[in-house]
Design a protein around this motif. Structure first.
Motif, PDB file in Angstrom:
ATOM      1  N   UNK A 159       0.880  -1.205   0.055  1.00 18.48           N
ATOM      2  CA  UNK A 159      -0.026   0.137   0.133  1.00 18.48           C
ATOM      3  C   UNK A 159       0.918   1.200  -0.012  1.00 18.48           C
ATOM      4  N   UNK A 160       1.908   1.251   0.778  1.00 18.42           N
ATOM      5  CA  UNK A 160       2.838   2.345   0.912  1.00 18.42           C
ATOM      6  C   UNK A 160       3.416   2.469  -0.556  1.00 18.42           C
ATOM      7  N   UNK A 161       3.836   1.570  -1.190  1.00 24.39           N
ATOM      8  CA  UNK A 161       4.611   1.822  -2.617  1.00 24.39           C
ATOM      9  C   UNK A 161       3.607   2.278  -3.626  1.00 24.39           C
ATOM     10  N   UNK A 162       2.174   1.629  -3.400  1.00 23.80           N
ATOM     11  CA  UNK A 162       1.144   2.003  -4.462  1.00 23.80           C
ATOM     12  C   UNK A 162       0.797   3.762  -4.187  1.00 23.80           C
ATOM     13  N   UNK A 163       0.948   4.083  -2.886  1.00 25.20           N
ATOM     14  CA  UNK A 163       0.437   5.390  -2.657  1.00 25.20           C
ATOM     15  C   UNK A 163       1.569   6.272  -3.158  1.00 25.20           C
ATOM     16  N   UNK A 164       2.877   5.750  -2.930  1.00 19.37           N
ATOM     17  CA  UNK A 164       3.958   6.711  -3.384  1.00 19.37           C
ATOM     18  C   UNK A 164       4.295   6.719  -4.815  1.00 19.37           C
ATOM     19  N   UNK A 165       3.798   5.701  -5.571  1.00 20.84           N
ATOM     20  CA  UNK A 165       3.632   5.726  -7.185  1.00 20.84           C
ATOM     21  C   UNK A 165       2.573   6.694  -7.476  1.00 20.84           C
ATOM     22  N   UNK A 166       1.460   6.596  -6.873  1.00 17.87           N
ATOM     23  CA  UNK A 166       0.304   7.511  -7.284  1.00 17.87           C
ATOM     24  C   UNK A 166       0.813   8.891  -7.138  1.00 17.87           C
ATOM     25  N   UNK A 167       1.372   9.432  -5.843  1.00 18.05           N
ATOM     26  CA  UNK A 167       1.811  10.580  -5.727  1.00 18.05           C
ATOM     27  C   UNK A 167       2.912  11.126  -6.687  1.00 18.05           C
ATOM     28  N   UNK A 168       3.752  10.312  -6.979  1.00 21.45           N
ATOM     29  CA  UNK A 168       4.781  10.686  -8.016  1.00 21.45           C
ATOM     30  C   UNK A 168       4.189  10.915  -9.341  1.00 21.45           C
ATOM     31  N   UNK A 169       3.285   9.945  -9.745  1.00 25.11           N
ATOM     32  CA  UNK A 169       2.823  10.112 -11.013  1.00 25.11           C
ATOM     33  C   UNK A 169       1.696  11.170 -11.072  1.00 25.11           C
ATOM     34  N   UNK A 170       1.074  11.696 -10.002  1.00 29.36           N
ATOM     35  CA  UNK A 170       0.305  12.866  -9.901  1.00 29.36           C
ATOM     36  C   UNK A 170       1.307  14.032  -9.977  1.00 29.36           C
ATOM     37  N   UNK A 171       2.452  14.006  -9.236  1.00 28.04           N
ATOM     38  CA  UNK A 171       3.677  15.319  -9.403  1.00 28.04           C
ATOM     39  C   UNK A 171       3.871  15.404 -10.670  1.00 28.04           C
ATOM     40  N   UNK A 172       4.318  14.435 -11.370  1.00 26.86           N
ATOM     41  CA  UNK A 172       4.770  14.428 -12.844  1.00 26.86           C
ATOM     42  C   UNK A 172       3.979  15.046 -13.721  1.00 26.86           C
ATOM     43  N   UNK A 173       2.575  14.549 -13.565  1.00 30.22           N
ATOM     44  CA  UNK A 173       1.488  15.086 -14.451  1.00 30.22           C
ATOM     45  C   UNK A 173       1.134  16.471 -14.311  1.00 30.22           C
ATOM     46  N   UNK A 174       1.372  16.804 -12.971  1.00 29.33           N
ATOM     47  CA  UNK A 174       0.904  18.278 -12.617  1.00 29.33           C
ATOM     48  C   UNK A 174       1.985  19.214 -13.207  1.00 29.33           C
ATOM     49  N   UNK A 175       3.275  18.907 -13.021  1.00 29.69           N
ATOM     50  CA  UNK A 175       4.238  19.571 -13.352  1.00 29.69           C
ATOM     51  C   UNK A 175       4.184  19.704 -15.105  1.00 29.69           C
ATOM     52  N   UNK A 176       3.942  18.634 -15.526  1.00 28.32           N
ATOM     53  CA  UNK A 176       3.789  18.751 -17.150  1.00 28.32           C
ATOM     54  C   UNK A 176       2.561  19.366 -17.886  1.00 28.32           C
ATOM     55  N   UNK A 177       1.470  19.427 -16.961  1.00 28.56           N
ATOM     56  CA  UNK A 177       0.222  20.005 -17.762  1.00 28.56           C
ATOM     57  C   UNK A 177      -0.595  20.807 -16.641  1.00 28.56           C
ATOM     58  N   UNK A 178      -0.131  21.048 -15.491  1.00 28.89           N
ATOM     59  CA  UNK A 178      -0.889  22.162 -14.649  1.00 28.89           C
ATOM     60  C   UNK A 178       0.169  22.743 -13.467  1.00 28.89           C
TER      61      UNK A 178
ATOM     62  N   UNK B  44      -2.877  17.297  -5.158  1.00 30.24           N
ATOM     63  CA  UNK B  44      -2.221  15.877  -5.528  1.00 30.24           C
ATOM     64  C   UNK B  44      -2.817  14.585  -5.079  1.00 30.24           C
ATOM     65  N   UNK B  45      -3.401  13.951  -6.009  1.00 23.84           N
ATOM     66  CA  UNK B  45      -3.810  12.728  -5.577  1.00 23.84           C
ATOM     67  C   UNK B  45      -2.552  11.706  -4.984  1.00 23.84           C
ATOM     68  N   UNK B  46      -2.790  11.118  -3.925  1.00 27.73           N
ATOM     69  CA  UNK B  46      -2.063  10.226  -3.431  1.00 27.73           C
ATOM     70  C   UNK B  46      -2.682   8.795  -3.323  1.00 27.73           C
ATOM     71  N   UNK B  47      -3.957   8.945  -3.428  1.00 20.07           N
ATOM     72  CA  UNK B  47      -4.682   7.731  -2.819  1.00 20.07           C
ATOM     73  C   UNK B  47      -4.809   6.849  -4.217  1.00 20.07           C
ATOM     74  N   UNK B  48      -4.530   5.564  -4.551  1.00 16.60           N
ATOM     75  CA  UNK B  48      -4.611   4.638  -5.681  1.00 16.60           C
ATOM     76  C   UNK B  48      -6.062   4.564  -5.609  1.00 16.60           C
ATOM     77  N   UNK B  49      -6.395   4.386  -7.129  1.00 17.16           N
ATOM     78  CA  UNK B  49      -7.757   4.360  -7.566  1.00 17.16           C
ATOM     79  C   UNK B  49      -8.462   3.284  -6.862  1.00 17.16           C
TER      80      UNK B  49
END
Length: 767
Positions: free
Chosen positions: A101-120, A128-133
């Protein structure tokens, strides 16, 4: 911007990288052995074999890497491995945390961060979303699949009418030695309803009810609902000024009462109907007995209940028929699943002015139950109540945990356990208590949670032998939502929190009330749009701090504001503080709910004097002022006068620095020693129970910090210590008796008949 700021902060920290942990511990002001930190984040640069080869780096000749294993002393460790071409995550946690669960939340947070840096890139970092879907779907929807169909949408009084038609001769309600069948109760309520309609009562009109527990109280409730109006319960023990405010704020022009309680009600601007007054009773009796035609829609008001308000005045919570009907049907189904059937005996032990008792009042009346209304004095007498439960074979009761524990602590009180279902609510339940209840009998135990704003109850947790055995401390979970209710743990942006994270509890669904009477701003603040459901749905923000366990059950952790629960009563400390500040001698006031060595909560007021009170504040006068404005359970037990309130370095109140109250914080009536064996025995018992060094014959039990639950223990000890049968009402119904000595005389004479008078006087000596 946040990424750059983080980089700058980390750069500044590099100057301290060689500081020792011992130095950091001293600078933190944390006292040993408290750990400096419990989690570890390690970002490290590593090279994979592929990246080393690409960089032209060869392994040293003769060395072969065989493997390795990391260890850490911290319960939570996260390593981010920078492999040049990619990142990998490593998690080491204790057994209570799922590393995936920790890895999944960290992965989601990093993915949200990269997306935000690129698009918004202007997005707020906290969004930024940290909770896996998958987990998001679980906490928002899967655990809130509570849809239930209870049949045609009907109000509770219509359900009662149907039950009266099915079982007309069955006993519906019992009070003392009086009984009323379903047919009799329905006809009496119908006559009152027709009478109220003739007086002009229509849907959404408010009708006050100021009565003690009795058959007439039930008739009044049903009569108002049948007439189409909504009832406003008024506790006759509350100060007259408070009752006046509630009547005016609710807009009630009619109040149903009894001759015994009418004297505390306002005489102007309201029509008092004394239901036990001969002429008034005769007028009601001449009305029709048939069921009135339904006039109130499900969206009309059923009742308005006043709770403590932070502004200094109580606030009225408005509940509609549809919300009440959903709750009654949902909890009735729960009770049925736990073994209650038609004819089950329910005990009502709480006041109508709080919705606690609605858990038994309505389910009993709509399911063919036998409702036992327990008098105020018997409710506080563990021995008598235990005997009643045993003799009358009570199947179900809803009660505040601390009240139950107080009753069971006295001889005979251990029998205050129903045969089939014990429902506890109004405050947190300790696991130690739960084990005791579980061992006391074979009844099911239901922990029940819900603010008044969400209609009596919204969540419940069923206790069983398996759930109790392995828990040693803490409080019992408040569970999962009832039928057609929803529960969310959200952050400040109303985003769902991960399992195990602490956040504010929000309640949604069919039980969310209309709002507060005449308080649109507060209604908008506490009742917010539901972002997870259909259009027009609302959430009630409870102000309760909670977390969700891996099994979906929710645990109560405390409050995020200054609201407290004392003996099951919900209290806004700000209301008490506002009342105290109204006193001319008070400049500032702070009230806290302090916990004694025995776990007993009591209210302590800290005040600073105004300019006119240079010689100090008169504790007696301040308590009298509070008593004239507030109900008994909101009157502070102690009053500490300070030159100034202690503040933290940033200028906020330092609650930890508030001193414990001394003897001078209680009302002093001039110490005078007890004069005989009886007075000495009583004084010693009072001192022990109230945790005081001494008690004099001029002291008053309530002014020393005593209250109804403590008095349960006092009465039991007095019966044992004096060897006489002192009635509980001798203490509760005589608060005007100033001294211990006067109370003894009053209690003894009230308890014994004339034949025992000689023995009483002999026992008391010359006093």
């Amino acid at each position: 911007a946040a990424a750059r700021e983080t980089h700058a902060l980390l750069t500044q920290l590099l100057r301290h990288e060689h500081a020792t942990l011992a130095l950091a511990q001293r600078c933190s002001l944390l006292q040993s052995p408290a750990p400096l930190f419990t989690s570890l984040l390690n970002y490290r640069h590593l090279r994979s074999e592929a990246s080393a080869a690409a960089a032209g780096i060869e392994a040293p000749i003769g060395l072969e890497f065989l493997g390795g294993q990391e260890r850490t002393n911290y319960p939570f460790g996260l390593s981010v491995n920078d492999l040049v071409e990619s990142l990998s995550l490593g998690v080491k946690v204790d057994a209570s945390i799922d590393p995936q669960r920790v890895c999944a939340m960290m992965h989601t947070a990093l993915e949200s961060l990269v997306t935000a840096l690129e698009t918004a890139p202007e997005s707020a970092l906290r969004r930024l979303r940290v909770l896996p879907e998958e987990e998001r779907q679980q906490v928002l929807y899967a655990w809130n699949e509570t849809q239930a169909e209870y049949g045609p949408h009907k109000s509770v009084h219509e359900l009662f009418e149907e039950q009266a038609k099915r079982t007309p001769e069955a006993t519906a309600a019992v009070f003392a030695d009086r009984r009323a069948s379903y047919n009799d109760l329905n006809r009496r309520a119908n006559r009152l309803a027709h009478y109220l309609q003739d007086l002009g009562v229509k849907p959404d009109d408010r009708v006050g009810i100021c009565m003690k527990r009795s058959l007439e109280m039930v008739v009044a409730v049903l009569g108002v609902l049948k007439a189409g109006g909504s009832y406003v319960p008024l506790d006759p023990s509350h100060p007259e000024e408070r009752l006046q405010y509630m009547v005016e704020d609710a807009g009630a022009t009619i109040v149903l009462t009894q001759q015994e309680t009418a004297e505390v009600l306002p005489r102007s601007g309201v029509w008092l109907i004394c239901m036990d007054e001969e002429e008034e009773s005769a007028r009601i009796e001449r009305q029709r007995e048939a069921n009135p035609e339904p006039v109130a829609a499900m969206e009309n008001l059923a009742y308005v209940i006043y709770t403590s308000g932070s502004t200094g005045k109580p606030k009225g919570v408005a509940i509609e028929h549809r919300q009440l009907a959903n709750y009654v049907r949902a909890i009735a189904r729960e009770l049925q699943q736990l073994g209650l059937r038609e004819g089950a005996r329910y005990a009502l032990v709480s006041t109508l002015s709080a919705d606690l008792g609605n858990t038994v009042l309505y389910p009993s009346l709509v399911s063919g139950g036998e409702l036992h209304l327990i008098g105020e004095e018997q409710v506080m007498d563990g021995e008598r109540l235990g005997d009643y439960f045993e003799r009358r074979q009570i199947d179900c009761v809803k009660i505040v945990p601390s009240h139950l524990q107080g009753l069971r602590a006295v001889k005979g009180g251990e029998k205050v356990i129903p045969r089939k279902v014990l429902v506890v609510g109004g405050e947190a339940s300790a696991w130690t208590w739960a084990r005791e209840w579980n061992a006391a009998g074979s009844c099911a135990v239901l922990n029940h949670y819900g603010p008044t704003e969400t209609t009596v109850g919204a969540l419940r947790y069923r206790l069983g032998t398996d759930t109790v055995a392995d828990r040693a401390e803490g409080t019992v979970p408040i569970g999962q939502p009832l039928g057609n209710m929803r529960a969310y743990l959200l952050d400040q942006d109303l985003e769902p929190l991960p399992i195990g994270a602490a956040g504010e509890l929000f309640i949604g669904g069919a039980g969310v009330g209309r709002g507060y009477v005449n308080r649109p701003e507060l209604t908008a603040e506490r009742f917010v749009p539901d972002p997870f459901s259909g259009f027009g749905q609302r959430l009630y923000r409870t102000g309760d701090l909670a977390s969700r366990r891996a099994d979906g059950n929710i645990e109560f952790l405390g409050r995020i504001d200054q609201q407290v629960k004392v003996r099951g009563y919900r209290i806004e400390l700000g209301e008490i503080e506002a009342v105290l500040r109204e006193h001319l001698a008070v400049k500032q006031a702070v009230v806290v709910a302090a916990e004694s060595e025995t776990g007993e909560k009591r209210l302590v007021a800290y005040v600073t004097p105004a300019a006119i009170a240079e010689s100090g504040i008169d504790v007696d006068a301040l308590r009298a002022h509070a008593t004239s404005q507030l109900p008994e359970y909101m009157v502070p037990a102690a009053y500490v006068s300070l030159a100034k309130l202690p503040l933290t370095p940033n200028g906020k109140l330092d609650r930890k620095a508030l001193p414990s109250p001394g003897a001078e914080a209680f009302v002093a009536r001039g110490y005078e020693e007890p004069v005989n064996e009886v007075e000495s025995t009583v004084a010693a018992i009072w001192a022990e129970v109230l945790q005081l060094e001494r008690v004099g014959r001029n002291d008053n039990f309530f002014e020393l910090g005593g209250h109804s639950l403590i008095a349960i223990q006092v009465i039991a000890r007095l019966r044992q210590g004096l060897g006489v049968e002192i009635g509980i009402t001798d203490l509760f119904d005589r608060p005007q008796v100033a001294s211990l000595a006067e109370w003894i005389v009053d209690a003894q004479l009230a308890t014994f008949n004339s034949d025992d008078l000689a023995n009483v006087l002999k026992l008391m000596g010359d006093s």
